[in-house]
Scaffold this motif. Structure first.
Motif, PDB file in Angstrom:
ATOM      1  N   GLN A 116       0.804  -1.202   0.000  1.00 56.89           N
ATOM      2  CA  GLN A 116       0.000   0.000   0.000  1.00 56.89           C
ATOM      3  C   GLN A 116       0.848   1.267   0.000  1.00 56.89           C
ATOM      4  O   GLN A 116       0.357   2.342  -0.283  1.00 56.89           O
TER       5      GLN A 116
ATOM      6  N   PHE B 204       4.021  -4.851   4.649  1.00 56.18           N
ATOM      7  CA  PHE B 204       3.301  -5.324   5.817  1.00 56.18           C
ATOM      8  C   PHE B 204       3.084  -6.823   5.726  1.00 56.18           C
ATOM      9  O   PHE B 204       2.780  -7.346   4.650  1.00 56.18           O
TER      10      PHE B 204
ATOM     11  N   LYS C 141       5.257  -4.051  10.273  1.00 51.32           N
ATOM     12  CA  LYS C 141       5.599  -3.125   9.190  1.00 51.32           C
ATOM     13  C   LYS C 141       7.103  -3.192   9.006  1.00 51.32           C
ATOM     14  O   LYS C 141       7.862  -3.043   9.965  1.00 51.32           O
TER      15      LYS C 141
ATOM     16  N   ARG D   4       2.741  -3.269  14.325  1.00 49.42           N
ATOM     17  CA  ARG D   4       1.754  -2.209  14.219  1.00 49.42           C
ATOM     18  C   ARG D   4       0.450  -2.578  14.919  1.00 49.42           C
ATOM     19  O   ARG D   4      -0.264  -1.716  15.395  1.00 49.42           O
ATOM     20  N   ARG D   5       0.102  -3.868  14.888  1.00 43.68           N
ATOM     21  CA  ARG D   5      -1.131  -4.292  15.548  1.00 43.68           C
ATOM     22  C   ARG D   5      -0.873  -5.652  16.168  1.00 43.68           C
ATOM     23  O   ARG D   5      -0.129  -6.464  15.617  1.00 43.68           O
TER      24      ARG D   5
ATOM     25  N   SER E 265      -9.755 -10.300  -0.140  1.00 49.47           N
ATOM     26  CA  SER E 265      -9.517  -9.448  -1.307  1.00 49.47           C
ATOM     27  C   SER E 265     -10.036  -8.029  -1.113  1.00 49.47           C
ATOM     28  O   SER E 265      -9.783  -7.162  -1.953  1.00 49.47           O
ATOM     29  N   ASP E 266     -10.758  -7.759  -0.037  1.00 51.15           N
ATOM     30  CA  ASP E 266     -11.193  -6.382   0.182  1.00 51.15           C
ATOM     31  C   ASP E 266     -10.108  -5.537   0.840  1.00 51.15           C
ATOM     32  O   ASP E 266     -10.288  -4.349   1.068  1.00 51.15           O
ATOM     33  N   HIS E 267      -8.969  -6.166   1.147  1.00 44.19           N
ATOM     34  CA  HIS E 267      -7.803  -5.485   1.738  1.00 44.19           C
ATOM     35  C   HIS E 267      -8.141  -4.827   3.065  1.00 44.19           C
ATOM     36  O   HIS E 267      -7.484  -3.881   3.474  1.00 44.19           O
ATOM     37  N   GLU E 268      -9.192  -5.302   3.700  1.00 43.21           N
ATOM     38  CA  GLU E 268      -9.643  -4.641   4.925  1.00 43.21           C
ATOM     39  C   GLU E 268      -9.755  -5.660   6.059  1.00 43.21           C
ATOM     40  O   GLU E 268      -9.617  -5.327   7.222  1.00 43.21           O
TER      41      GLU E 268
ATOM     42  N   GLU F 113      -7.710  -2.896  11.130  1.00 44.91           N
ATOM     43  CA  GLU F 113      -7.482  -1.737  12.000  1.00 44.91           C
ATOM     44  C   GLU F 113      -7.962  -1.969  13.438  1.00 44.91           C
ATOM     45  O   GLU F 113      -7.653  -1.178  14.315  1.00 44.91           O
TER      46      GLU F 113
END
Lengths: 426, 564
Positions: A84, A89, A102, A148-149, A166-169, A185
């Motif tokens: 990204q 990542f 990261k 990072r998380r 595949s939604d990268h979320e 997140e």
């Protein structure tokens, strides 16, 4: 004969989306990332090599006080996120905790601070007579890895798979009985989407062995079980995907039924093809390719080491029958690869139906030399250069392999050594 | 201020971008033109909170710019972000279009529209999500013609995106767009997309439709509501996914309230009520619970006769539901029903329901019903309460769980405030004081806590004549916890007592406790003594000062000296 230092045993291998980076995780909780060096102008006929880019400690051993159990730091799986920005990542997981790392490069640093010396010591404020503005100076390239998380406390049983959607979320994580869906997140919450734990644990007959998200369809994922079945689920249909949309199982051949039938049918890995049309499963003796549109049998079956079928009893006694082999596709889905014993690994060309057995060991592979195909002799008469089944070293197992997403470059983990093989350019 | 300094990192800084967040806030405060470049870099970092704050700051700064400066400085920044390599800058750009559009020239406006169009069909889902979430806001600043020509096609495309997460954000945009268009255009431009969303294969999209249903209803107007939204709402109430049904159930009251008046009752009775009846016996407890929290509100809409004939059986059924949350939600909304038909109709079923909740195995359920008790008591009236609910309230005082005993004490205080001191004297004070002889020390302490809570409401008379003797007697209790709570009680009720009582009865007891063998008893006794000294001073300022014991004052001074 030297016994490998157990903390160095490689437990997972994974290329990133471009193939430039190769990550390995080991039993000691460390992650080592290799980077593909650009081809040198002097020797354009050779592809670049992979050199160490970054090493960091991802997980530490922990202790679960409530259950009086140790939590191993062994990295079970690594999965890269799509790139990204300039940094990279990846998700790495042990039995209980998933971490998002990261990896970034730093080639500049600020110099000329007013309050600090170059070595970090504070300057006496009364000695400062003038002010200056710090400037950025180039420095030697430094690769930093920072967590990072941290996604923790969501799994009662041991995590066996993670897979990025595949939604990268979102991504999913699977343990023996449950699959959870996370948002990248949000670390304090995850949604349970599959739960196969029976109300009475004595009725437990099957566990989840692997899970993967579809490469293009954000709502589809599959999970495999210890009974040799694969279930495809649609997250659009319901919030809790306990009911599958498709159920893949090959009917059992009654003639080959034995005491070990169920154990060897347990699926140790499931991978979608890059096209998203097929999926591949690995059980103990074979690799099967399934068309997602056909549930009652696979379209292709490849025998990995059928000569072990008569040895199942002794393999059960030394626990090798429970080894979990992985499998992988090449970038164009025309070939598949999986590991075996004696540091052998097998590749199958789906178009020509040709297969090859190769060995990953120091003795048989010198740098730049071509690998010689190997053969295991099954009959009574052993030819020269063949190796008999009884001479196979079952301690040298290749469980983890990876194929570059575009080129013909493969990474093979043999206990605590990593081998990278490339196609010869003519 | 250069972007480099804003990054502010030393050679070994590994915590990275989180440290940029305060910088973003600081820049917000500075609001200077020079500050724009650092904000631009901050809008491209990967840490979402930092990017969001940078975008927020840029939006505020844009207001300070003159139209010329917007075109010269701001819009180029937005263009750069929108064409950035990484998705992070492109997502940030989405949040900036609407703030610079209104005040720039028409050529620049065309550029901005073009950029937004490109981002709506970006390769990465993250950018499309950002574009979809800002679609409504952007539409609000566009001219009507452009809404029709540009926005509608973008909206339709996003609403058919292959990614579920993009489609569900388009539903939110639907509300804004529908509000902006004239009524006659809605049918052709918006409704097809909305109908598609309400039947989307992904339950998450249908959930969003259900969640935004009231806003949608207001946006499309009464005609379309009657023809389209009513059947759509029915389908959502019967959806196969429980999450969707629960979201729709939550909106039942609001939806019915906002129906056009002329055929409201008819629509509800024919279309909505049958679905509601089904939901009362839904398999999923969250659906039933959501329904229970709004169903009572229907009685005000339907009126007395319909309520008695159709709604009352539903309320009663939910009062008997196996899930405690459902029962609690019914009980907490009784006031709506009270207005229309009076609570007596329910009281027969209400009482067993309350008793069952009051004795539920889970303490949090018991706690919830205690908290509704003052409300119920007020609605049911004092006779009903005395007859049926009094014993419950007393039983809570000796519950095993401390949180219940504490809530029960607080409950009593609220009841006394409602029903008055005389009622308290007759009904609850004797029982409370009776607990002082209980063999369990926890119950004896509860007596003291009740006295602490009730003394002010009951007044000086009851406190001095009835409560004080009991408290003083407990100063001889065997258990130290009781004794030091006596000291605390005396401190608490001191201000309510008259000075004679303080002087003659409280003081000696406190002095005795100050010499107790237990450390805590001594401590709290001393605390109480210094507190009552203050009360004395208060009384000393009163019109008829009491006669102070000279000795007592000296003792007080000595105590004071000890402490310093």
């Amino acid at each position: 004969m030297c016994v490998p230092f157990s903390a160095d045993i490689i437990s997972t291998v994974e290329f990133n989306y471009s193939g430039d980076l190769l990550a390995t995780g080991d039993k000691g909780g460390r992650v080592v990332i290799f980077q593909h060096e650009q081809e040198s102008k002097n020797r354009p006929h050779l592809r670049g090599e992979y050199n160490v880019y970054s090493t960091f400690q991802s997980h530490e051993p922990e202790f679960d006080y409530l259950k009086s159990l140790e939590i191993e730091e062994k990295i079970n799986k690594i999965r890269w996120l799509p790139q990204q920005n300039a940094a990279h990542f990846l998700l790495s997981t042990n039995d209980k905790t998933i971490k998002l790392w990261k990896i970034s490069e730093r080639d500049k640093r600020a110099e000329g601070y007013n309050l600090k010396d170059e070595d970090g010591r504070l300057r006496d404020p009364f000695r400062i007579t003038s002010l200056r503005v710090p400037v950025l100076m180039p420095m030697d390239l430094m690769v930093e890895a920072s967590p990072r998380r941290i996604f923790a406390n969501a799994h009662t049983y041991h995590i066996n798979s993670i897979s990025v959607n595949s939604d990268h979320e979102t991504y999913l994580s699977a343990d023996d009985l449950r699959i959870n869906l996370w948002h990248l997140e949000i670390t304090d919450r995850s949604f349970n989407i599959v739960d196969i734990k029976p109300a009475n644990m004595e009725e437990l007959t099957e566990v989840i062995t692997a899970a993967e998200c579809h490469p293009h369809q954000c709502n589809v994922f599959v999970y495999s079980s210890s009974k040799g079945t694969i279930r495809l689920c649609d997250m659009r249909a319901a919030a809790l995907c306990d009911r599958h949309s498709k159920f893949f199982e090959e009917p059992e051949d009654p003639s080959s039924r034995s005491f070990f039938s169920e154990i060897i049918s347990s699926i140790s890995d499931v991978k979608f093809s890059h096209s998203g049309r097929y999926m591949m499963t690995r059980d103990y003796l074979s690799v099967k390719v399934w068309d997602l549109n056909m549930e009652n049998r696979p379209v292709e079956t490849y025998q990995v080491h059928e000569y072990l079928r008569s040895k199942l009893c002794s393999l059960y006694e030394n626990d090798c029958i429970f080894d979990k082999f992985e499998c992988c596709w090449n970038g164009s889905d025309s070939a598949i690869m999986t590991g075996s014993y004696n540091n052998f690994f097998r590749m199958f060309d789906r178009n020509t139906r040709r297969d090859i057995t190769l060995e990953a060991s120091r003795e048989s592979s010198k740098p730049r030399a071509t690998l010689k195909p190997r053969k295991v002799s099954t009959g009574g008469k052993r030819k020269k250069d063949e190796i008999s089944v009884d001479s196979l070293d079952f301690n040298k197992k290749i469980l983890h392999t990876a194929w570059h997403p575009k080129d013909n470059v493969i990474a093979v983990a043999a206990t605590n050594n990593l081998y990278i093989f490339q196609d010869k350019i003519n | 201020m250069k972007a480099a300094a804003a990054e502010g990192g030393g050679p070994c800084r590994a915590d990275g971008d989180d440290s940029l967040y305060p910088i973003a806030v600081l820049i917000d405060e500075l609001r200077n033109e020079d500050v724009q470049p650092p904000l631009e870099s901050l809008a491209t970092v990967e840490e979402t909170v930092v990017r969001d704050k940078a975008v927020e700051s840029l939006r505020k700064i844009s207001q300070e710019h003159s139209p010329v400066d917007l075109e010269v400085h701001f819009e180029p920044l937005v263009k750069r972000l929108a064409s950035g390599d990484w998705f992070t800058s492109r997502t940030s750009a989405c949040g900036l279009f609407s703030v610079c559009y209104p005040r720039v020239s028409s050529t620049v406006k065309a550029e901005i529209r073009q950029h937004f169009r490109t981002l709506c069909s970006d390769d990465t889902p993250m950018v499309r999500r950002a574009a979809a979430s800002k679609l409504g806001e952007f539409a609000k600043v566009l001219e009507l013609d452009y809404i029709k020509s540009d926005i509608i096609s973008l909206f339709t495309a996003l609403a058919s995106d292959e990614q579920d997460s993009v489609r569900l954000l388009a539903v939110e945009a639907c509300v804004s767009i529908a509000t902006l268009l004239p009524q006659e255009d809605l049918e052709t431009l918006v409704m097809p997309t909305l109908r598609q969303a309400a039947e989307d294969k992904s339950w998450r999209v249908r959930y969003m439709v259900a969640d935004k249903f009231s806003e949608l209803q207001k946006a499309v107007g009464p005609e379309i509501t009657k023809n389209d939204l009513v059947p759509a709402f029915q389908n959502l109430l019967k959806d196969c996914e429980a999450e969707v049904r629960a979201a729709a159930a939550n909106k039942v009251k609001e939806f019915c309230e906002n129906l056009p008046e002329d055929n409201r009752e008819q629509i509800i009775m024919t279309h909505i009520l049958p679905c509601v009846k089904e939901l009362v016996s839904d398999t999923n407890q969250h659906v039933k619970s959501a329904l229970a929290s709004v169903i009572m509100g229907l009685s005000t809409i339907l009126g007395k006769d319909n309520t008695i004939e159709h709604l009352l059986p539903l309320f009663l059924a939910q009062l008997k539901d196996e899930c405690p949350e459902v029962r609690l939600n019914i009980i907490s909304n009784l006031d709506c029903v009270n207005e229309v038909i009076g609570i007596r109709q329910l009281s027969q079923s209400l009482l067993p329901a309350i008793v069952e909740l009051a004795e539920d195995a889970k303490w949090r359920v018991r706690l919830a019903i205690i908290e509704y008790m003052p409300l119920l008591a007020g609605q049911l009236g004092v006779e009903f309460f005395d007859e049926k609910l009094n014993t419950l309230c007393m039983a809570w005082l000796i519950d095993h769980v401390y949180a219940i005993r504490e809530a029960a004490t607080c409950n009593l205080m609220k009841l006394v405030e409602k029903f008055g001191a005389e009622w308290a004297q007759n009904t609850i004070v004797p029982k409370v004081l009776g607990m002082a002889n209980d063999p369990n020390y926890l119950h004896r302490m509860t007596t003291l806590f009740c006295i602490n809570a009730l003394s002010e409401a009951c007044g000086q008379d009851i406190t001095t004549k009835q409560m004080l003797p009991v408290v003083l007697k407990m100063s001889n209790d065997q258990v130290a916890n009781v004794r030091f709570n006596v000291a605390k009680s005396l401190q608490k009720i001191g201000p309510v007592l008259d000075s004679n009582a303080l002087q003659a009865e409280v003081k000696p007891v406190l002095e005795k406790l100050a010499t107790d063998t237990d450390m805590d008893v001594k401590y709290f006794a001393q605390e109480a003594i210094s507190a009552t000294r203050a009360v004395f001073a208060l009384h000393a300022a009163a019109p008829s000062p009491p006669v102070l014991d000279a000795n007592f004052e000296k003792q007080m001074e000595q105590q004071a000296v000890c402490f310093h």
